[in-house]
Design a protein around this motif. Sequence first.
Motif, mmCIF file in Angstrom:
data_model
loop_
_atom_site.group_PDB
_atom_site.id
_atom_site.type_symbol
_atom_site.label_atom_id
_atom_site.label_comp_id
_atom_site.label_asym_id
_atom_site.label_seq_id
_atom_site.Cartn_x
_atom_site.Cartn_y
_atom_site.Cartn_z
ATOM 1 N N VAL A 141 0.799 -1.265 -0.049
ATOM 2 C CA VAL A 141 -0.093 -0.111 0.051
ATOM 3 C C VAL A 141 0.775 1.232 0.205
ATOM 4 C CG1 VAL A 141 -1.418 1.311 1.440
ATOM 5 C CG2 VAL A 141 -1.806 -1.412 1.094
ATOM 6 N N ILE A 142 1.811 1.426 0.962
ATOM 7 C CA ILE A 142 2.634 2.304 1.021
ATOM 8 C C ILE A 142 3.483 2.639 -0.248
ATOM 9 C CG2 ILE A 142 5.001 3.255 2.167
ATOM 10 C CD1 ILE A 142 3.356 2.692 4.846
ATOM 11 N N GLU A 143 4.295 1.568 -0.891
ATOM 12 C CA GLU A 143 4.829 1.601 -2.097
ATOM 13 C C GLU A 143 4.066 2.200 -3.091
ATOM 14 O OE1 GLU A 143 7.611 -2.100 -1.011
ATOM 15 O OE2 GLU A 143 6.304 -2.311 -2.441
ATOM 16 N N TYR A 144 2.828 1.889 -3.151
ATOM 17 C CA TYR A 144 1.913 2.108 -4.211
ATOM 18 C C TYR A 144 1.611 3.830 -4.108
ATOM 19 C CZ TYR A 144 -1.828 2.669 -7.659
ATOM 20 O OH TYR A 144 -2.668 3.422 -8.463
ATOM 21 N N ARG A 145 1.441 4.085 -2.883
ATOM 22 C CA ARG A 145 1.207 5.644 -2.544
ATOM 23 C C ARG A 145 2.332 6.380 -3.082
ATOM 24 N NH1 ARG A 145 -0.315 6.341 3.415
ATOM 25 N NH2 ARG A 145 -1.560 4.679 3.249
ATOM 26 N N LEU A 146 3.582 5.945 -2.344
ATOM 27 C CA LEU A 146 4.862 6.753 -2.830
ATOM 28 C C LEU A 146 4.954 6.714 -4.336
ATOM 29 C CD1 LEU A 146 7.985 5.101 -0.844
ATOM 30 C CD2 LEU A 146 7.353 7.608 -1.532
ATOM 31 N N ILE A 200 14.048 3.511 2.935
ATOM 32 C CA ILE A 200 13.641 2.014 2.859
ATOM 33 C C ILE A 200 12.834 1.714 1.940
ATOM 34 C CG2 ILE A 200 12.865 -0.074 4.097
ATOM 35 C CD1 ILE A 200 14.323 0.898 6.636
ATOM 36 N N TYR A 201 11.532 2.519 1.874
ATOM 37 C CA TYR A 201 10.708 2.466 0.912
ATOM 38 C C TYR A 201 11.040 2.814 -0.579
ATOM 39 C CZ TYR A 201 7.391 0.588 4.174
ATOM 40 O OH TYR A 201 6.664 -0.537 4.873
ATOM 41 N N ILE A 202 11.619 3.660 -0.561
ATOM 42 C CA ILE A 202 12.245 4.059 -2.072
ATOM 43 C C ILE A 202 13.095 2.941 -2.694
ATOM 44 C CG2 ILE A 202 13.882 5.702 -3.232
ATOM 45 C CD1 ILE A 202 11.216 7.095 -2.950
ATOM 46 N N SER A 203 13.994 2.372 -1.552
ATOM 47 C CA SER A 203 14.752 1.156 -2.182
ATOM 48 C C SER A 203 13.947 0.163 -2.457
ATOM 49 C CB SER A 203 15.764 0.862 -0.768
ATOM 50 O OG SER A 203 16.141 -0.310 -1.058
ATOM 51 N N HIS A 204 12.973 -0.266 -1.631
ATOM 52 C CA HIS A 204 12.075 -1.304 -2.059
ATOM 53 C C HIS A 204 11.723 -0.972 -3.606
ATOM 54 C CE1 HIS A 204 10.835 -2.408 2.187
ATOM 55 N NE2 HIS A 204 12.287 -2.643 1.939
ATOM 56 N N LEU A 205 11.067 0.311 -3.668
ATOM 57 C CA LEU A 205 10.475 0.482 -5.105
ATOM 58 C C LEU A 205 11.544 0.320 -6.344
ATOM 59 C CD1 LEU A 205 7.993 3.882 -5.080
ATOM 60 C CD2 LEU A 205 7.594 1.410 -5.725
ATOM 61 N N ARG A 206 12.641 0.847 -5.786
ATOM 62 C CA ARG A 206 13.635 0.573 -6.817
ATOM 63 C C ARG A 206 13.907 -0.802 -7.214
ATOM 64 N NH1 ARG A 206 17.697 4.886 -4.072
ATOM 65 N NH2 ARG A 206 16.837 6.737 -5.064
ATOM 66 N N HIS A 207 13.955 -1.515 -6.107
ATOM 67 C CA HIS A 207 14.368 -3.026 -6.556
ATOM 68 C C HIS A 207 13.229 -3.775 -7.265
ATOM 69 C CE1 HIS A 207 17.892 -4.160 -4.144
ATOM 70 N NE2 HIS A 207 17.808 -2.878 -3.545
#
Lengths: 499, 228
Positions: free
Chosen positions: B157-162, B197-204
């Motif tokens: 949810v947070i990754e999508y919002r970002l 951390i979440y930007i990193s997840h998104l990048r991956h």
Amino acid sequence: MTEANRHQKAFVSYLTVTIALTLVTVIAFFAGNYLDLVNTVMLYLLVVFIIALKYGRIPAIVTATLSVGLFDFFLIPPKFSFAVDDIKYLFTFAVMLFVGFITAQQASSIRTQKNLAIDKEKSTRGLYQLAKELTACKDIDDITNILKKYSNSIGFEAAIHLIDEQHKFPTFNEQFVIQSLALTVVKQNKFLDISSYTNAKNPEYLFPLNSANRLIGIIYFIHKSHTHFLEVLVEELNAVADLVSITLERLHFEMIASESKLQINSERLRSSILSSLSHDLRTPLTALVGMADSLTRQIDSKEIKLISEAEGIREQARSMVGVINNLLDMAKLHSESVKLNKEWHLFEDVIGSSISFLKSSLNKHKVKVILEPNLPLVEFDAVLMERVLCNLIENAAKYSPMNSEIQISGYMLNRRACIEVNDQGKGFETGKIDNLFKMFIRGKAELSVQGIGLGLAICKAVIDAHGGEISASNLKEGGASILISLPAGNPPNPVMDRY
Amino acid sequence: MKNQGTVILVEDEPHIRRVVKEALEVESWKVIETDYGQRALIELNTRKPDLLIIDLGLPDIDGIEVIKQFRQWSMMPILVISARHEEHQKIMALDEGADDYLTKPFGIGELLARVRAVTRRKIGNLAPSTKYSFGEIEVDLTKQTVTRNNETLHLTVIEYRLLTLLIANEGKIISQKRLLQEVWGPNSSDKSHYSRIYISHLRHKLEKDPTQPEHLLTEVGVGYRFQP
């Protein structure tokens, strides 16, 4: 008090005793019919009491004894004889003597205490005055003058001797005995009578001057006349020494405060010079970059030579900005007021942004990043760390052949977070590795490669400020390698999220 | 090319001002130049510009002060020109309402790209489409799905919002503070490591090489920028 004075005082007291007793005896003798014998005894005791209060114990005892004698001789029948008719008068004499003695004792002790209190009050007032004068002191000469004046008033010569940084008294350089005695006094923080060591006729004392956390020095007191030391004075001299130490300590801290104020001012000046310098240097270069860029856009695309010259101007101006940035960074890092803006970051972020910042100067190299999976957050100042990585990656690009690979790796080792930047160039000259991180040292004296040798010094300054380590080495397969390691710390817990 | 509107350019260095002016005029902007902050405030009030480009180091008042006052009556985009060493100034300018910044020295390409990014929403180039794509990634904003070459990617949810926040601000800087507030709510400004951390997840999940990202860029010390 002088001898003559004392004699005179004794004479006066005994004269008073004689007159008073004579008077009482005469009155009692002629007015005996009206006064009772009991009241006569009272009169004698009154005299004893007054004498005791006024002249002390010995005259009072003498008065009591004489009273009994006179009372017996002139007033107790048979008169004009020491013989006693009635045996009960012996009891009267005993009581009279006994009461007289006790009165003498008590009255004189009251008198001593009164005198002590007066003395004490006088010395307290003196000390208070001394303290008041000391608060106005601006330097050690003021203190010395005030101390001398005060000591004079209580019969002493005084001098302050300060201890130096090597824990020696420079003023006692030639006098080994006093030197060592003074050191003992300071270290034990207790006064010392040194007359026996110095063979002086008059008493000499050393009193320590110490504050809570440092040794200051001593006061050297010499009594002006040849007398015995009075216990009462120890307390007073101790108080004087305390007041002087407090004043010296205040001067010491005032000096530190004014020094740090000066330092703050010079820091402020320095940083304002830095910021105006950086503005003044960067502005024309920005204009240069912009104008060269605008030139390349306006030149006919067929004029390849002109375009490449304009691009050359732009790139040179850009690299000049890089050099200026390094110089200013170094100046800032050396100003001792660097505030690290430490936060928890991922290596990935700062490596990625460094590479993208250097994109234009890395187009002739392959950059490979290898990060250990699940690297934890590491605490550092990201802006400074980006400068470090930019410097390292730029160096790697400068000193390695075209189309070779620059490898950046990140991993954890022994609770330290490490970043390694390796290239495939010729590596560092073996003898120079130790000096690489000093200012204005370049790995190779090749003039074809631009730079002034500040990059690695900046890297070291930044990494040092983070409590980390930076080292250089040559790779076995050729090429230079720089290793940075930072303490791992305790990263905040990762956050959980739902799908 | 149609007229882009009016831009007020506040810069005290005449050469930089000239270069910027010429570049903008080529792109059909009407440029009004000034070198003083006070003068800029008067121009801003009378000319009603479509864009403000301002250098922070002005001879009379601080550029940030101009931004602050301008923002009291206007929502027009603001582009700041600043030096590399002044991250805290950039953040301050963004907090006061600037939309983006240019770091000195900048090329003309960079300048025009930033101008396009900050004026895009205003001019309406970004039609409210239901699908948005960049690289190999396609985001369906109605179905709330993200695919790479038609293969569904699972985002939290947070990754999508970002991601949608970044897409909505395509090409523009989003400060760390704003990103935290919009994704994690108002009391999250001390949790900056969340965003990392979440930007990193998104990048991956989205980038070809997460260590050398092409779309989800970090502007160290300031925030993030999404580059399509």
